[in-house]
Design an enzyme around this catalytic site. Structure first.
Site, PDB file in Angstrom:
ATOM      1  N   THR A 192      35.275  43.438  41.504  1.00 10.33           N
ATOM      2  CA  THR A 192      36.538  44.126  41.758  1.00 10.33           C
ATOM      3  C   THR A 192      37.600  43.146  42.240  1.00 10.33           C
ATOM      4  O   THR A 192      37.295  42.129  42.848  1.00 10.33           O
ATOM      5  CB  THR A 192      36.366  45.257  42.793  1.00 10.33           C
ATOM      6  OG1 THR A 192      37.640  45.824  43.065  1.00 10.33           O
ATOM      7  CG2 THR A 192      35.757  44.762  44.088  1.00 10.33           C
ATOM      8  N   ARG A 193      38.870  43.462  41.901  1.00 12.94           N
ATOM      9  CA  ARG A 193      39.988  42.700  42.457  1.00 12.94           C
ATOM     10  C   ARG A 193      40.943  43.675  43.151  1.00 12.94           C
ATOM     11  O   ARG A 193      42.048  43.314  43.513  1.00 12.94           O
ATOM     12  CB  ARG A 193      40.725  41.918  41.365  1.00 12.94           C
ATOM     13  CG  ARG A 193      41.190  42.726  40.201  1.00 12.94           C
ATOM     14  CD  ARG A 193      42.064  41.904  39.251  1.00 12.94           C
ATOM     15  NE  ARG A 193      43.373  42.511  39.090  1.00 12.94           N
ATOM     16  CZ  ARG A 193      43.640  43.476  38.221  1.00 12.94           C
ATOM     17  NH1 ARG A 193      42.698  43.967  37.449  1.00 12.94           N
ATOM     18  NH2 ARG A 193      44.851  43.978  38.144  1.00 12.94           N
ATOM     19  N   HIS A 197      38.200  52.593  46.636  1.00 16.73           N
ATOM     20  CA  HIS A 197      38.456  53.968  47.062  1.00 16.73           C
ATOM     21  C   HIS A 197      37.193  54.800  46.826  1.00 16.73           C
ATOM     22  O   HIS A 197      36.175  54.289  46.399  1.00 16.73           O
ATOM     23  CB  HIS A 197      39.678  54.521  46.315  1.00 16.73           C
ATOM     24  CG  HIS A 197      40.904  53.678  46.530  1.00 16.73           C
ATOM     25  ND1 HIS A 197      41.476  53.524  47.767  1.00 16.73           N
ATOM     26  CD2 HIS A 197      41.629  52.907  45.674  1.00 16.73           C
ATOM     27  CE1 HIS A 197      42.513  52.705  47.673  1.00 16.73           C
ATOM     28  NE2 HIS A 197      42.624  52.314  46.420  1.00 16.73           N
ATOM     29  N   HIS A 200      35.312  54.549  43.505  1.00 21.08           N
ATOM     30  CA  HIS A 200      34.526  53.317  43.320  1.00 21.08           C
ATOM     31  C   HIS A 200      33.205  53.432  44.068  1.00 21.08           C
ATOM     32  O   HIS A 200      32.170  52.968  43.609  1.00 21.08           O
ATOM     33  CB  HIS A 200      35.292  52.105  43.873  1.00 21.08           C
ATOM     34  CG  HIS A 200      36.617  51.891  43.222  1.00 21.08           C
ATOM     35  ND1 HIS A 200      37.808  52.058  43.891  1.00 21.08           N
ATOM     36  CD2 HIS A 200      36.947  51.534  41.954  1.00 21.08           C
ATOM     37  CE1 HIS A 200      38.807  51.804  43.069  1.00 21.08           C
ATOM     38  NE2 HIS A 200      38.318  51.487  41.887  1.00 21.08           N
ATOM     39  N   GLY A 285      33.543  47.709  33.540  1.00 16.80           N
ATOM     40  CA  GLY A 285      34.419  48.883  33.567  1.00 16.80           C
ATOM     41  C   GLY A 285      35.169  49.115  32.282  1.00 16.80           C
ATOM     42  O   GLY A 285      35.120  48.316  31.352  1.00 16.80           O
ATOM     43  N   ARG A 286      35.877  50.250  32.246  1.00 17.97           N
ATOM     44  CA  ARG A 286      36.838  50.490  31.162  1.00 17.97           C
ATOM     45  C   ARG A 286      37.933  49.455  31.316  1.00 17.97           C
ATOM     46  O   ARG A 286      38.407  49.217  32.421  1.00 17.97           O
ATOM     47  CB  ARG A 286      37.461  51.879  31.311  1.00 17.97           C
ATOM     48  CG  ARG A 286      36.597  53.013  30.835  1.00 17.97           C
ATOM     49  CD  ARG A 286      37.199  54.369  31.203  1.00 17.97           C
ATOM     50  NE  ARG A 286      38.322  54.718  30.343  1.00 17.97           N
ATOM     51  CZ  ARG A 286      39.536  55.000  30.796  1.00 17.97           C
ATOM     52  NH1 ARG A 286      39.804  54.947  32.073  1.00 17.97           N
ATOM     53  NH2 ARG A 286      40.491  55.335  29.965  1.00 17.97           N
ATOM     54  N   ASP A 287      38.351  48.861  30.196  1.00 15.53           N
ATOM     55  CA  ASP A 287      39.378  47.821  30.200  1.00 15.53           C
ATOM     56  C   ASP A 287      39.096  46.793  31.297  1.00 15.53           C
ATOM     57  O   ASP A 287      39.945  46.485  32.126  1.00 15.53           O
ATOM     58  CB  ASP A 287      40.780  48.440  30.380  1.00 15.53           C
ATOM     59  CG  ASP A 287      41.882  47.412  30.094  1.00 15.53           C
ATOM     60  OD1 ASP A 287      41.596  46.431  29.379  1.00 15.53           O
ATOM     61  OD2 ASP A 287      43.009  47.582  30.578  1.00 15.53           O
ATOM     62  N   ALA A 289      38.900  43.774  33.495  1.00 12.92           N
ATOM     63  CA  ALA A 289      39.763  42.595  33.654  1.00 12.92           C
ATOM     64  C   ALA A 289      40.913  42.565  32.650  1.00 12.92           C
ATOM     65  O   ALA A 289      41.299  41.515  32.152  1.00 12.92           O
ATOM     66  CB  ALA A 289      38.942  41.303  33.536  1.00 12.92           C
ATOM     67  N   ARG A 431      73.086  24.149  47.309  1.00 18.20           N
ATOM     68  CA  ARG A 431      73.265  22.753  46.871  1.00 18.20           C
ATOM     69  C   ARG A 431      73.473  21.838  48.084  1.00 18.20           C
ATOM     70  O   ARG A 431      72.973  20.721  48.115  1.00 18.20           O
ATOM     71  CB  ARG A 431      74.478  22.648  45.939  1.00 18.20           C
ATOM     72  CG  ARG A 431      74.186  23.146  44.536  1.00 18.20           C
ATOM     73  CD  ARG A 431      73.759  22.031  43.636  1.00 18.20           C
ATOM     74  NE  ARG A 431      73.249  22.513  42.350  1.00 18.20           N
ATOM     75  CZ  ARG A 431      72.571  21.746  41.513  1.00 18.20           C
ATOM     76  NH1 ARG A 431      72.281  20.511  41.820  1.00 18.20           N
ATOM     77  NH2 ARG A 431      72.149  22.223  40.363  1.00 18.20           N
ATOM     78  N   ALA A 472      71.227  30.312  36.831  1.00 18.22           N
ATOM     79  CA  ALA A 472      69.851  30.555  36.364  1.00 18.22           C
ATOM     80  C   ALA A 472      69.804  30.866  34.863  1.00 18.22           C
ATOM     81  O   ALA A 472      69.483  31.981  34.459  1.00 18.22           O
ATOM     82  CB  ALA A 472      69.216  31.685  37.159  1.00 18.22           C
TER      83      ALA A 472
END
Length: 566
Positions: A192-193, A197, A200, A285-287, A289, A431, A472
């Site tokens: 897990t990342r 809950h 899980h 898991g599903r999908d 990573a 600057r 930018a």
């Protein structure tokens, strides 16, 4: 038990390490990036076994093209040492180099056998499925990674130093010894990342029961996806949940892995890494990573692609896959059940990740059926409601477009509202104080914008408001700044879309006139391009509109984003 016998490491003995450290002092040295440090640590401690170092060119090509090393072993992820052109040019073939951490401590010696310029577009296509910059690892490949790869075996001197959660970090051999000591023969790992809950917890309980195995909660604390909850908060959340598991059959260990978010290939890679850590089963898991949406707004990978690729290589990985069931809460029975086993007519409750972030952002209730109060309390500490968080407003546009004037007016309006300190990082001020030694070449302008982004990210992290108003002109630099800031809070990009004709008409500082006469080289809009932002949060047209109105439009946008209270 093969999963409990020690796995080979690349470290030399303590005595040899002391000797090598002295010798390595004279070698050319490379300061490793955070991602390279994660990779090196897992190379040295056996987490990336059978790799003996950073991939050489032959191995790299095999991995990219068909997920195999030159000797035929399964390995799906290029583990490469990317360096600058200048560093690569300074080396002789067969040379040893010292690999140092960011403090300059020597972690390993690498014998460079190969040096080559990879085809990064091909790598992106094969490894990540598409050469699409919306993928964080593809963006990293093209914009952060060096242009040359070095390959060669590594001799480990010492592991990188971690000062946090030291009792929770285990090498593959430490985990194997732990399982041996506890008599655990079957171990199912949960990757897990994200914070855990209740769904899980249910899922991991069920997986362990089905596999008749003990449970290893094995979260990643190296590098994950920009925008993920920081690992300190996540580990505090995991520790809060650990009490809910039976202590005799559950263990938790932290893995310093730099994720690539490569979906199917990443799942196979995670399986091989877990096998090295002495695990017998792995929840996919599903999908698994997955990095989210691609440039066309579709998911990068199908929900079951990772499970299918894993299944196809399961025997070779040597770690059995436990497919992840999508768990939902059934109100009538007050419990979690697999979504595909629920009959019609019952009330299913579910809170998506997006919905959870919204509730945290707006300080709304998060029900106990969804998450443990202890976890929610930890998340609220790190993620207060948006109207109390720091954020950055980044105005970009041509010279003379009115950025600074609008930024000044916006600053006054925000200060009038009060509640958070406001800092204006205007071009001229920056600057003077941050970039007085820089010129106006593309490289120097990039450095200047990154410095502004860095300061803005620190202000945002500490709960303040940063307003930036540089030209930018380049998309890649603006994206880098956005990622820097979104790690800590919200980023609102405002394109001040005043036309070149109008800016030249105003020409307050007389710069356009000098640029037309060729007296200023590389002037944005005249001799240097301005890459128009594709998806800014707000576009302002300043022609015929007064400054007060422009600043007010920004304020309304911030209110809509929930960053200032309405």
């Amino acid at each position: 038990m093969p999963n409990l016998a020690p796995v080979p490491e690349l470290y030399v003995s303590y005595e040899s390490a002391q000797k090598l450290k002295v010798e390595a002092g004279d070698l050319p040295s490379w300061d490793l990036t955070p991602r390279q440090i994660c990779d090196l640590e897992l190379l040295m401690n056996g987490g990336f076994n059978p790799l003996k170092g950073f991939l050489n060119e032959e191995d790299y090509n095999g991995v990219v093209e068909n997920m195999r090393l030159a000797d035929g072993s399964l390995w799906p992820m290029p583990i490469t040492l990317d360096v600058s052109q200048a560093f690569a040019d300074s080396l002789e073939p067969g040379q040893d180099i010292a690999l140092r951490d960011q403090e300059g401590v020597i972690l390993a010696i690498m014998s460079v056998t190969d040096s080559w310029t990879p085809n990064k577009a091909r790598e992106a296509e094969k490894v990540f499925g598409a050469d699409d910059l919306a993928h964080p690892a593809v963006n990293y490949l093209h914009h952060e990674a060096g242009p040359v790869y070095l390959g060669g075996p590594v001799t480990g001197i010492q592991p990188p130093m971690h000062y946090d959660f030291r009792g929770r970090r285990d090498t593959p051999n430490e985990l194997r010894a732990h399982f041996r000591k506890l008599g655990w023969r079957r171990v199912v790992a949960f990757q897990t990342r994200n914070p855990l809950h209740r769904a899980h917890q249910e899922l991991t309980f069920r997986a362990a029961k089905e596999a008749q195995a003990n449970l290893l909660i094995h979260p990643i604390v190296g590098m994950t996806k920009p925008g993920d909850v920081d690992h300190f908060t996540r580990v505090r959340c995991y520790e809060a949940v650990l009490d809910k598991y039976p202590a005799a059959t559950t263990s938790m260990s932290l893995l310093s892995l730099a994720m690539r978010m490569a979906g199917p290939r990443e799942a196979v890679w995670h399986g091989l890494i877990r096998g090295n850590h002495g695990v017998t089963h792995f929840i996919v898991g599903r999908d698994h990573a997955g990095p989210g949406k691609n440039s066309a707004g579709e998911d990068f990978y199908g929900p079951y692609d990772a499970q299918e690729l894993y299944k196809a290589h399961e025997a070779e990985i040597g770690v059995e896959m436990v497919p992840f069931k999508h768990m939902v809460y059934v109100q009538e029975r007050a419990q979690y059940e697999p979504a595909d086993e629920i009959e019609e007519g019952v009330t299913v409750l579910n809170i998506s990740g997006t919905e959870l972030r919204r509730r945290l952002a707006e300080g709304l209730e998060i029900p106990e059926w969804f998450s443990f109060p202890e976890v929610v309390a930890e998340l609220r500490k790190t993620r207060p409601p948006r109207a109390q968080q720091g954020f950055t407003v980044f105005l970009t546009g041509l010279s003379g477009s009115g950025k600074s004037t609008i930024a000044n007016a916006l600053m006054v309006k925000l200060m009038e509202m009060g509640g958070r300190p406001v800092t204006l990082l205007d071009g001229d001020v920056v600057r003077k104080h941050l970039s007085s030694e820089l010129g106006f070449s593309k490289e120097h302008r990039d450095i200047n914008i990154r410095r502004i982004g860095y300061v803005a990210s620190e202000i945002t992290k500490n709960g303040g408001i940063a307003i930036c108003a540089p030209i930018a002109p380049y998309t890649a630099t603006r994206r880098a700044v956005r990622e820097m800031i979104e790690a800590y809070g919200a980023f609102c990009e405002v394109h001040v879309a005043t036309s070149l004709e109008e800016c030249e008409k105003r020409d307050r500082k007389g710069l356009y006139k000098l640029a037309r006469e060729g007296k200023i080289k590389e002037f944005t809009g005249i001799s240097d391009p301005y890459e128009v932002p594709e998806t800014p949060e707000l576009v302002l047209d300043t022609e015929g509109v007064d400054v007060d109105n422009c600043a007010h439009q920004v304020l309304l946008k911030l209110e809509q984003m929930g960053l200032v209270a309405g």
